[in-house]
Design an enzyme around this catalytic site. Structure first.
Site, PDB file in Angstrom:
ATOM      1  N   GLY A  32       0.810  -1.225   0.000  1.00 24.01           N
ATOM      2  CA  GLY A  32       0.000   0.000   0.000  1.00 24.01           C
ATOM      3  C   GLY A  32       0.838   1.267   0.000  1.00 24.01           C
ATOM      4  O   GLY A  32       1.897   1.343  -0.631  1.00 24.01           O
ATOM      5  N   ASP A  34       2.501   2.527   2.401  1.00 27.53           N
ATOM      6  CA  ASP A  34       3.782   2.310   3.096  1.00 27.53           C
ATOM      7  C   ASP A  34       4.833   1.783   2.118  1.00 27.53           C
ATOM      8  O   ASP A  34       5.988   2.239   2.125  1.00 27.53           O
ATOM      9  CB  ASP A  34       3.543   1.300   4.227  1.00 27.53           C
ATOM     10  CG  ASP A  34       4.580   1.359   5.328  1.00 27.53           C
ATOM     11  OD1 ASP A  34       5.163   2.446   5.546  1.00 27.53           O
ATOM     12  OD2 ASP A  34       4.805   0.325   5.975  1.00 27.53           O
ATOM     13  N   THR A 119      -7.548   2.468   5.805  1.00 31.83           N
ATOM     14  CA  THR A 119      -8.685   2.164   4.907  1.00 31.83           C
ATOM     15  C   THR A 119      -8.328   1.196   3.787  1.00 31.83           C
ATOM     16  O   THR A 119      -9.172   0.886   2.948  1.00 31.83           O
ATOM     17  CB  THR A 119      -9.249   3.449   4.271  1.00 31.83           C
ATOM     18  OG1 THR A 119      -8.240   4.026   3.436  1.00 31.83           O
ATOM     19  CG2 THR A 119      -9.689   4.441   5.316  1.00 31.83           C
TER      20      THR A 119
HETATM   21  N1  APR Z   1      -0.572   7.689  -2.115  1.00 38.54           N
HETATM   22  C1  APR Z   1      -1.664   7.946  -1.351  1.00 38.54           C
HETATM   23  N2  APR Z   1      -2.456   6.975  -0.860  1.00 38.54           N
HETATM   24  C2  APR Z   1      -2.148   5.684  -1.172  1.00 38.54           C
HETATM   25  C3  APR Z   1      -1.019   5.341  -1.956  1.00 38.54           C
HETATM   26  C4  APR Z   1      -0.207   6.405  -2.435  1.00 38.54           C
HETATM   27  N3  APR Z   1       0.876   6.194  -3.185  1.00 38.54           N
HETATM   28  N4  APR Z   1      -0.994   3.987  -2.068  1.00 38.54           N
HETATM   29  C5  APR Z   1      -2.054   3.501  -1.410  1.00 38.54           C
HETATM   30  N5  APR Z   1      -2.754   4.533  -0.871  1.00 38.54           N
HETATM   31  C6  APR Z   1      -3.998   4.508  -0.074  1.00 38.54           C
HETATM   32  C7  APR Z   1      -4.879   3.293  -0.169  1.00 38.54           C
HETATM   33  O1  APR Z   1      -5.633   3.313  -1.391  1.00 38.54           O
HETATM   34  C8  APR Z   1      -5.776   3.505   1.044  1.00 38.54           C
HETATM   35  O2  APR Z   1      -6.797   4.452   0.757  1.00 38.54           O
HETATM   36  O3  APR Z   1      -3.672   4.566   1.303  1.00 38.54           O
HETATM   37  C9  APR Z   1      -4.809   4.143   2.057  1.00 38.54           C
HETATM   38  C10 APR Z   1      -4.359   3.225   3.186  1.00 38.54           C
HETATM   39  O4  APR Z   1      -4.163   1.904   2.670  1.00 38.54           O
HETATM   40  P1  APR Z   1      -2.929   0.966   3.097  1.00 38.54           P
HETATM   41  O5  APR Z   1      -1.673   1.476   2.517  1.00 38.54           O
HETATM   42  O6  APR Z   1      -3.302  -0.443   2.805  1.00 38.54           O
HETATM   43  O7  APR Z   1      -2.799   1.199   4.717  1.00 38.54           O
HETATM   44  P2  APR Z   1      -3.614   0.525   5.939  1.00 38.54           P
HETATM   45  O8  APR Z   1      -4.994   0.159   5.586  1.00 38.54           O
HETATM   46  O9  APR Z   1      -3.387   1.455   7.104  1.00 38.54           O
HETATM   47  O10 APR Z   1      -2.830  -0.827   6.190  1.00 38.54           O
HETATM   48  C11 APR Z   1      -1.556  -0.778   6.792  1.00 38.54           C
HETATM   49  O11 APR Z   1      -0.573  -2.139   5.109  1.00 38.54           O
HETATM   50  O12 APR Z   1       1.227  -1.983   3.755  1.00 38.54           O
HETATM   51  C12 APR Z   1       0.838  -2.333   4.953  1.00 38.54           C
HETATM   52  O13 APR Z   1       2.784  -1.880   6.289  1.00 38.54           O
HETATM   53  C13 APR Z   1       1.429  -1.584   6.106  1.00 38.54           C
HETATM   54  O14 APR Z   1       0.849  -3.480   7.368  1.00 38.54           O
HETATM   55  C14 APR Z   1       0.527  -2.118   7.135  1.00 38.54           C
HETATM   56  C15 APR Z   1      -0.836  -2.054   6.489  1.00 38.54           C
END
Ligand code: APR
Length: 166
Positions: A32, A34, A119
């Site tokens: 995601g 991260d 999310t």
């Molecule tokens: N820019 C902005 N938003 C983004 C990007 C980006 N480049 N990539 C993904 N997103 C959005 C997703 O579409 C979502 O709306 O960020 C939001 C949060 O999604 P996730 O990244 O899956 O984060 P979360 O739901 O908090 O899950 C965290 O995911 O990758 C792992 O290490 C992380 O284990 C942790 C978990």
């Protein structure tokens, strides 16, 4: 009082003092947003994260932004894993936004970009999560001047903008 903007795009392209990543407790990087931030910041981000890990759900910790040249800090926060809503998820999510602003203030950050924490992989429903983001950020006293909420898709953009969707 900070101005709160909602934009559609990739948070790694933001030019702000700090960007927030939706991390896991190890701060080693994941998928995601991260994963995108770790790829853009380079391998030193995971090294710096592991040196200050773990980060509890609802908490936030900062590192340099390394290869993300337009950004000074990455603030790592760990959202709640959605489990139906009766396990303190809302309080933990509000705490993420609040703690990120506290950490930002401690670093004299004036502009900060947030993704929609929890999310994605963590499964928090977008509408309720967006309301918590907006109300918490609006209610938390801070020295930050500009808060940018970065949505990666239209549904999240609409929710963060406070628009109803059919
Ligand atoms: N820019 C902005 N938003 C983004 C990007 C980006 N480049 N990539 C993904 N997103 C959005 C997703 O579409 C979502 O709306 O960020 C939001 C949060 O999604 P996730 O990244 O899956 O984060 P979360 O739901 O908090 O899950 C965290 O995911 O990758 C792992 O290490 C992380 O284990 C942790 C978990």
């Amino acid at each position: 009082m900070a101005v709160i903007e909602v934009v559609l795009g990739d948070i790694t392209k933001e030019r702000v003092d700090a960007i927030v990543t939706a991390a896991n407790e190890s701060l080693l990087g994941g998928g995601g947003v991260d994963g995108a931030i770790h790829r853009a910041a380079g391998p030193r981000l995971a090294d710096a994260g592991s040196a200050i890990a773990p980060c509890d759900p609802g908490d936030a910790k900062a590192t340099p932004a390394f290869d993300l040249a337009a950004v000074t800090f990455v603030i790592h926060t760990v959202g709640p894993v959605w489990d139906g809503g009766a396990y303190g998820e809302a309080d933990l999510l509000a705490s993420c936004y609040c703690r990120c602003l506290e950490v930002a203030d401690s670093l004299d950050v004036r502009s900060i970009a947030f993704p929609a924490i929890a999310t994605g992989l963590y499964g928090y429903p977008v509408g309720p999560a967006a309301r918590i983001a907006r109300t918490t950020l609006a209610a938390t006293p801070t020295k930050v001047d500009l808060i940018r909420l970065v949505a990666f898709d239209e549904e999240t953009y609409d929710a963060l903008s406070g628009r109803a969707r059919r």
